[in-house]
Design a protein around this motif. Structure first.
Motif, PDB file in Angstrom:
ATOM      1  N   THR A   1      27.342 -41.517  52.260  1.00  0.00           N
ATOM      2  CA  THR A   1      28.298 -41.574  53.361  1.00  0.00           C
ATOM      3  C   THR A   1      29.715 -41.398  52.816  1.00  0.00           C
ATOM      4  O   THR A   1      30.116 -42.103  51.895  1.00  0.00           O
ATOM      5  N   PHE A   2      30.440 -40.434  53.365  1.00  0.00           N
ATOM      6  CA  PHE A   2      31.848 -40.245  53.005  1.00  0.00           C
ATOM      7  C   PHE A   2      32.510 -39.341  54.036  1.00  0.00           C
ATOM      8  O   PHE A   2      31.840 -38.678  54.829  1.00  0.00           O
ATOM      9  N   THR A   3      33.844 -39.315  54.018  1.00  0.00           N
ATOM     10  CA  THR A   3      34.633 -38.472  54.918  1.00  0.00           C
ATOM     11  C   THR A   3      35.628 -37.673  54.102  1.00  0.00           C
ATOM     12  O   THR A   3      36.289 -38.213  53.212  1.00  0.00           O
ATOM     13  N   VAL A   4      35.730 -36.380  54.382  1.00  0.00           N
ATOM     14  CA  VAL A   4      36.732 -35.509  53.761  1.00  0.00           C
ATOM     15  C   VAL A   4      37.753 -35.168  54.836  1.00  0.00           C
ATOM     16  O   VAL A   4      37.424 -34.524  55.833  1.00  0.00           O
ATOM     17  N   ARG A   5      38.981 -35.595  54.626  1.00  0.00           N
ATOM     18  CA  ARG A   5      40.009 -35.484  55.659  1.00  0.00           C
ATOM     19  C   ARG A   5      40.909 -34.270  55.454  1.00  0.00           C
ATOM     20  O   ARG A   5      41.078 -33.802  54.324  1.00  0.00           O
ATOM     21  N   PRO A   6      41.503 -33.786  56.543  1.00  0.00           N
ATOM     22  CA  PRO A   6      42.422 -32.649  56.431  1.00  0.00           C
ATOM     23  C   PRO A   6      43.747 -33.054  55.793  1.00  0.00           C
ATOM     24  O   PRO A   6      44.080 -34.235  55.705  1.00  0.00           O
ATOM     25  N   GLY A   7      44.476 -32.039  55.332  1.00  0.00           N
ATOM     26  CA  GLY A   7      45.817 -32.276  54.802  1.00  0.00           C
ATOM     27  C   GLY A   7      45.861 -32.712  53.363  1.00  0.00           C
ATOM     28  O   GLY A   7      46.928 -33.117  52.870  1.00  0.00           O
ATOM     29  N   GLN A   8      44.738 -32.638  52.655  1.00  0.00           N
ATOM     30  CA  GLN A   8      44.708 -33.028  51.251  1.00  0.00           C
ATOM     31  C   GLN A   8      43.576 -32.287  50.538  1.00  0.00           C
ATOM     32  O   GLN A   8      42.637 -31.819  51.177  1.00  0.00           O
ATOM     33  N   VAL A   9      43.698 -32.193  49.231  1.00  0.00           N
ATOM     34  CA  VAL A   9      42.638 -31.604  48.424  1.00  0.00           C
ATOM     35  C   VAL A   9      41.731 -32.737  47.952  1.00  0.00           C
ATOM     36  O   VAL A   9      42.189 -33.678  47.303  1.00  0.00           O
ATOM     37  N   THR A  10      40.455 -32.650  48.297  1.00  0.00           N
ATOM     38  CA  THR A  10      39.496 -33.670  47.896  1.00  0.00           C
ATOM     39  C   THR A  10      38.570 -33.097  46.831  1.00  0.00           C
ATOM     40  O   THR A  10      37.888 -32.092  47.059  1.00  0.00           O
ATOM     41  N   GLY A  11      38.556 -33.715  45.663  1.00  0.00           N
ATOM     42  CA  GLY A  11      37.670 -33.291  44.588  1.00  0.00           C
ATOM     43  C   GLY A  11      36.302 -33.931  44.749  1.00  0.00           C
ATOM     44  O   GLY A  11      36.179 -35.084  45.170  1.00  0.00           O
TER      45      GLY A  11
END
Length: 302
Positions: free
Chosen positions: A21-31
């Protein structure tokens, strides 16, 4: 936004991803980080609808990606730079994608210019270097001007100039409010590129937090000391139980704090020209926090 909730994916008796379970949000670079065999590629393929989850849900902007017609307008991705028709030209490859997703033909020329391939647009892809294929894969991801972008090892084969260009591209895309999700094994580059991290091991979540928070969880701090009395100070610190590496007048000390080292030096009248604490790097924190989640410790996975 990408939302992964309770994702489990099994292949026969093998569980590749477990209750993730996780969330990748807009406006940022997620590694997206994890040891070999941790389930990163499986997770990306489930996000893109290429594999069906055994259980759990995965949505992009609130809907499963496979439910979206003309998908390149919603999500752009680069999973494998070699997964192209070598007999086609770069322009023909992108034109085919544009037609199938009802994307205007002008976008082909725009993205080829953006990735630096305009001059080789009519060359066959089979003659491209890996770095050129990576640029073409990035062009494919950008073709539909999507709000969500996924990249799996996008820096493979790129020279330093190309790496710098990709880093700046990701930063710009995030600044435009897009969701940018990047899987990579290059820790030093993620340290310069990512704002947030999703870290998994053996298919399970290890961390979902900012890069700074994750790095701070590493316990391997060291103190750098520069002194003309380096040998004498090393002997004193070693007697205190510290681990000390000596190179010229510089010591790298693990164990005592900078304050403790300063007190010892002052008590013995030893001059110090530098005394600074160094926190764990992203790579050091990653190795420490995923040590018990490595699928193939020691090298050869066969």
């Amino acid at each position: 936004m990408i939302q992964v909730n309770g994702l489990t994916k099994r292949y026969g008796g093998t569980t590749a991803v477990k209750d993730l379970t996780f969330t990748v949000r807009p406006g940022q670079v997620t590694g997206f980080l994890g040891p070999n065999g941790s389930g990163k590629s499986t997770t990306l393929r489930v996000i893109l609808g290429l594999h069906q989850p055994t259980s759990g849900t995965v949505t992009v902007a609130g809907r499963p990606f496979r439910d979206r017609p003309r998908g390149l307008r919603h999500v752009g991705s680069l999973l494998d730079a070699h997964d192209v028709h070598g007999g086609r030209s770069a322009a023909a490859q992108l034109s085919a994608l544009a037609r199938s997703n009802r994307i205007p033909r002008r976008r082909v020329d725009e993205v080829l210019r953006e990735v630096g391939l305009a001059e080789v647009a009519e060359r066959r892809i089979g003659g491209f270097s890996l770095g050129m294929k990576q640029r073409l894969g990035i062009a494919s991801a950008l073709l539909g001007d999507p709000p969500v972008l996924l990249f799996d090892e996008p820096l493979n084969g790129l020279d330093p100039e190309g790496v710098k260009w990709v880093r700046e591209l990701f930063e710009r895309l995030a600044a435009e409010g897009r969701t940018v999700f990047v899987s990579s094994h290059l820790m030093s580059e993620m340290e310069h590129t990512a704002d947030q991290l999703i870290v998994i091991g053996r298919g399970e979540l290890v961390a979902a937090e900012s890069l700074a928070e994750f790095s701070a969880r590493g316990t391997r701090q060291s103190v750098t000391v520069t002194t003309p009395a380096a040998t004498a100070l090393k002997e004193l610190l070693t007697a205190e139980g510290a681990a000390v590496r000596l190179k010229g007048e510089r010591l790298t000390v693990t164990g005592p704090t900078a304050v403790r080292i300063g007190d010892i030096a002052r008590r013995h009248g030893l001059p110090l020209h530098e005394l600074s604490t160094r926190s764990a790097s992203l790579e050091e924190a990653f190795m420490e926090l995923t040590a018990d989640r490595v699928q193939y410790p020691g090298g050869d996975p066969r």
